[in-house]
Design a protein around this motif. Structure first.
Motif, PDB file in Angstrom:
ATOM      1  N   SER A 168      13.529  36.007  41.703  1.00 55.38           N
ATOM      2  CA  SER A 168      14.314  34.655  42.214  1.00 55.38           C
ATOM      3  C   SER A 168      13.148  33.695  42.895  1.00 55.38           C
ATOM      4  N   LEU A 169      12.591  34.219  43.901  1.00 57.23           N
ATOM      5  CA  LEU A 169      11.579  33.776  44.944  1.00 57.23           C
ATOM      6  C   LEU A 169      10.478  32.880  43.888  1.00 57.23           C
ATOM      7  N   LYS A 170      10.164  33.736  43.182  1.00 56.84           N
ATOM      8  CA  LYS A 170       8.937  33.394  42.215  1.00 56.84           C
ATOM      9  C   LYS A 170       9.360  31.992  41.475  1.00 56.84           C
ATOM     10  N   THR A 171      10.773  32.192  40.804  1.00 55.36           N
ATOM     11  CA  THR A 171      11.060  30.762  40.281  1.00 55.36           C
ATOM     12  C   THR A 171      11.386  29.817  41.022  1.00 55.36           C
ATOM     13  N   CYS A 172      11.783  29.755  42.458  1.00 54.82           N
ATOM     14  CA  CYS A 172      11.909  28.869  43.394  1.00 54.82           C
ATOM     15  C   CYS A 172      10.256  28.295  43.701  1.00 54.82           C
ATOM     16  N   VAL A 173       9.573  29.070  43.857  1.00 56.24           N
ATOM     17  CA  VAL A 173       8.200  28.615  44.131  1.00 56.24           C
ATOM     18  C   VAL A 173       7.590  27.785  42.761  1.00 56.24           C
ATOM     19  N   GLU A 174       7.716  28.397  41.979  1.00 59.01           N
ATOM     20  CA  GLU A 174       7.391  27.612  40.520  1.00 59.01           C
ATOM     21  C   GLU A 174       7.761  26.296  40.476  1.00 59.01           C
ATOM     22  N   GLY A 175       9.145  25.912  40.845  1.00 61.20           N
ATOM     23  CA  GLY A 175       9.840  24.853  40.853  1.00 61.20           C
ATOM     24  C   GLY A 175       9.102  23.806  42.006  1.00 61.20           C
ATOM     25  N   GLU A 195       9.553  16.105  41.840  1.00 62.47           N
ATOM     26  CA  GLU A 195      10.258  16.125  43.132  1.00 62.47           C
ATOM     27  C   GLU A 195      11.757  16.151  43.113  1.00 62.47           C
ATOM     28  N   VAL A 196      12.214  15.903  41.840  1.00 64.40           N
ATOM     29  CA  VAL A 196      13.673  15.808  42.026  1.00 64.40           C
ATOM     30  C   VAL A 196      14.471  17.182  42.073  1.00 64.40           C
ATOM     31  N   GLY A 197      15.159  17.445  43.142  1.00 63.59           N
ATOM     32  CA  GLY A 197      15.634  18.847  43.307  1.00 63.59           C
ATOM     33  C   GLY A 197      15.006  19.931  44.190  1.00 63.59           C
ATOM     34  N   VAL A 198      13.668  19.418  44.709  1.00 61.84           N
ATOM     35  CA  VAL A 198      12.780  20.318  45.324  1.00 61.84           C
ATOM     36  C   VAL A 198      13.581  20.892  46.730  1.00 61.84           C
ATOM     37  N   PRO A 199      14.211  19.899  47.484  1.00 61.59           N
ATOM     38  CA  PRO A 199      14.980  20.502  48.717  1.00 61.59           C
ATOM     39  C   PRO A 199      15.946  21.341  48.530  1.00 61.59           C
ATOM     40  N   ASP A 200      16.737  21.213  47.320  1.00 61.17           N
ATOM     41  CA  ASP A 200      17.721  22.040  46.868  1.00 61.17           C
ATOM     42  C   ASP A 200      17.045  23.492  46.787  1.00 61.17           C
ATOM     43  N   LEU A 201      16.091  23.466  46.184  1.00 59.63           N
ATOM     44  CA  LEU A 201      15.365  24.561  45.558  1.00 59.63           C
ATOM     45  C   LEU A 201      14.773  25.546  46.892  1.00 59.63           C
ATOM     46  N   LEU A 202      14.230  24.772  47.737  1.00 56.91           N
ATOM     47  CA  LEU A 202      13.688  25.245  48.965  1.00 56.91           C
ATOM     48  C   LEU A 202      14.881  25.938  49.808  1.00 56.91           C
ATOM     49  N   LEU A 203      15.957  25.166  49.995  1.00 52.23           N
ATOM     50  CA  LEU A 203      17.047  25.645  50.568  1.00 52.23           C
ATOM     51  C   LEU A 203      17.526  27.117  49.824  1.00 52.23           C
ATOM     52  N   LEU A 204      17.383  27.078  48.468  1.00 52.56           N
ATOM     53  CA  LEU A 204      18.084  28.506  47.888  1.00 52.56           C
ATOM     54  C   LEU A 204      16.876  29.411  48.152  1.00 52.56           C
ATOM     55  N   CYS A 264      13.026  20.486  34.690  1.00 53.01           N
ATOM     56  CA  CYS A 264      14.061  20.168  35.250  1.00 53.01           C
ATOM     57  C   CYS A 264      14.477  21.446  36.617  1.00 53.01           C
ATOM     58  N   LEU A 265      14.242  20.882  37.813  1.00 58.38           N
ATOM     59  CA  LEU A 265      14.562  21.713  38.835  1.00 58.38           C
ATOM     60  C   LEU A 265      16.065  22.236  39.135  1.00 58.38           C
ATOM     61  N   TYR A 266      16.801  21.446  38.481  1.00 56.72           N
ATOM     62  CA  TYR A 266      18.224  22.049  38.534  1.00 56.72           C
ATOM     63  C   TYR A 266      18.661  23.116  37.583  1.00 56.72           C
ATOM     64  N   HIS A 267      17.966  22.929  36.548  1.00 54.61           N
ATOM     65  CA  HIS A 267      18.049  24.229  35.746  1.00 54.61           C
ATOM     66  C   HIS A 267      17.281  25.345  36.402  1.00 54.61           C
ATOM     67  N   LEU A 268      16.217  25.553  37.078  1.00 53.46           N
ATOM     68  CA  LEU A 268      15.551  26.388  37.605  1.00 53.46           C
ATOM     69  C   LEU A 268      16.326  27.129  38.872  1.00 53.46           C
ATOM     70  N   ASN A 269      17.093  25.981  39.624  1.00 56.40           N
ATOM     71  CA  ASN A 269      17.709  26.544  40.563  1.00 56.40           C
ATOM     72  C   ASN A 269      18.973  27.325  40.158  1.00 56.40           C
ATOM     73  N   HIS A 272      17.476  29.456  27.649  1.00 59.15           N
ATOM     74  CA  HIS A 272      17.844  28.079  27.784  1.00 59.15           C
ATOM     75  C   HIS A 272      17.030  27.132  28.780  1.00 59.15           C
ATOM     76  N   VAL A 273      16.739  27.774  30.026  1.00 59.15           N
ATOM     77  CA  VAL A 273      15.977  27.191  31.041  1.00 59.15           C
ATOM     78  C   VAL A 273      14.355  27.038  30.703  1.00 59.15           C
ATOM     79  N   LYS A 274      13.947  27.898  29.931  1.00 55.46           N
ATOM     80  CA  LYS A 274      12.541  28.157  29.442  1.00 55.46           C
ATOM     81  C   LYS A 274      12.232  26.737  29.111  1.00 55.46           C
TER      82      LYS A 274
END
Length: 295
Positions: free
Chosen positions: A105-112, A118-127, A85-90, A79-81
């Motif tokens: 997981s880290l690879k997915t975060c870095v990809e995003g 830019e929408v959702g990057v801080p959340d993904l970095l925190l994760l 949307c970075l919230y999907h990746l989160n 579904h995410v593929k």
């Protein structure tokens, strides 16, 4: 749109407040508000089925993943593929971490983070930082944080800055930096400004890290008081981590039998809690060493 109140409420564990703010907007179309609304519903066990938008469907698949003992990721991944949307990746990165696929997981975060969205990057970095720290990769967490802040420090909005500050505080806690100064004051201020289960547990961790058992016991007593214990949803949500803190406090005070009782309670309440898993792994390694040198 001003997201500050919504994000501030979410990251301090005020999930009901997030839903209240979202309800003021009527039908939620904004993806950021939608994400925090759905995360809050999930945290409270109130996720509504039947959403026809992609993010709602992703959350439904994520919830199914959480309930699946085999932790099958295939449907969520499919579904995410291709979703920009970075919230999907989160959600996908969170699921991968829960499954134990730390590197993925880290690879997915870095990809995003590197996607240009830019929408959702801080959340993904925190994760990403949380995942790295939970897997004893403090240097990885620090590098990711420094790379991001050195590039974006001057362009962060106030609502995203609070997420970045939280990420920094986690790194400092894990690496034992500013334990009795700025990092302690960060959590102390949160606990005073937002006296919630989550903020009090953050402060409790800092008190335990400093060996302040008297102050730690005061927070335990506070969280067991009528004011906090009557919030049954929060009690259920944070009980596992609260018990882990109580075990640590009991050990620090030399109350071995109490610690074992609490450990049994934690195992019944959250069978796979990381605190007990870590204890079992360390005990097993210790027993191996004893056998090796005994023979």
């Amino acid at each position: 749109m001003d997201y500050f109140t919504v994000k501030q409420s979410f990251y301090n564990g005020l999930y009901e407040k997030v839903l209240e703010e979202a309800s003021k907007l009527g039908k939620v179309e904004d993806v950021t508000i939608k994400y925090y609304q759905l995360r809050s519903e999930l945290a409270l066990g109130q996720l509504k089925a039947g959403g026809d938008d992609s993010l709602s469907q992703a959350f439904a698949l994520y919830e199914t993943f959480l309930k699946d003992s085999k932790h099958d990721l295939s449907k969520l991944e499919s579904h995410v593929k291709g979703k920009n949307c970075l919230y999907h990746l989160n959600l996908l990165a969170s699921a991968q971490a829960i499954k134990g696929d730390v590197e993925e997981s880290l690879k997915t975060c870095v990809e995003g983070i590197d996607s240009g969205n830019e929408v959702g990057v801080p959340d993904l970095l925190l994760l990403a930082i949380e995942v790295a720290l939970l897997n004893n990769k403090a240097s990885t967490a620090s590098t990711m944080f420094e790379n991001y802040t050195s590039t974006n420090a001057d362009s962060l909005s106030s609502e995203d800055e609070l997420i970045i500050n939280l990420a920094e505080s986690y790194i400092k806690f894990a690496t034992n930096v500013d334990t009795s100064s700025s990092n302690f004051y960060h959590f102390e201020e949160l606990a005073q400004t937002f006296p919630t289960w989550k903020s009090q547990l953050g402060l409790l961790n800092l008190q335990l890290q400093q060996g302040n058992t008297t102050e730690a016991q005061s927070i335990v007593d506070l969280l067991e008081s009528e004011y906090y214990s009557k919030n049954l949803e929060a009690v259920q949500l944070y009980k596992g981590n609260f018990l882990a803190n109580k075990i640590t406090l009991a050990i620090m005070e030399g109350e071995k039998s109490k610690a074992e009782e609490l450990r049994s309670e934690l195992k019944q309440f959250v069978p796979n809690h990381g605190f007990n898993k870590s204890h079992e792994e360390l005990t097993s390694k210790f027993d191996e060493i004893v056998v090796k040198y005994k023979n």
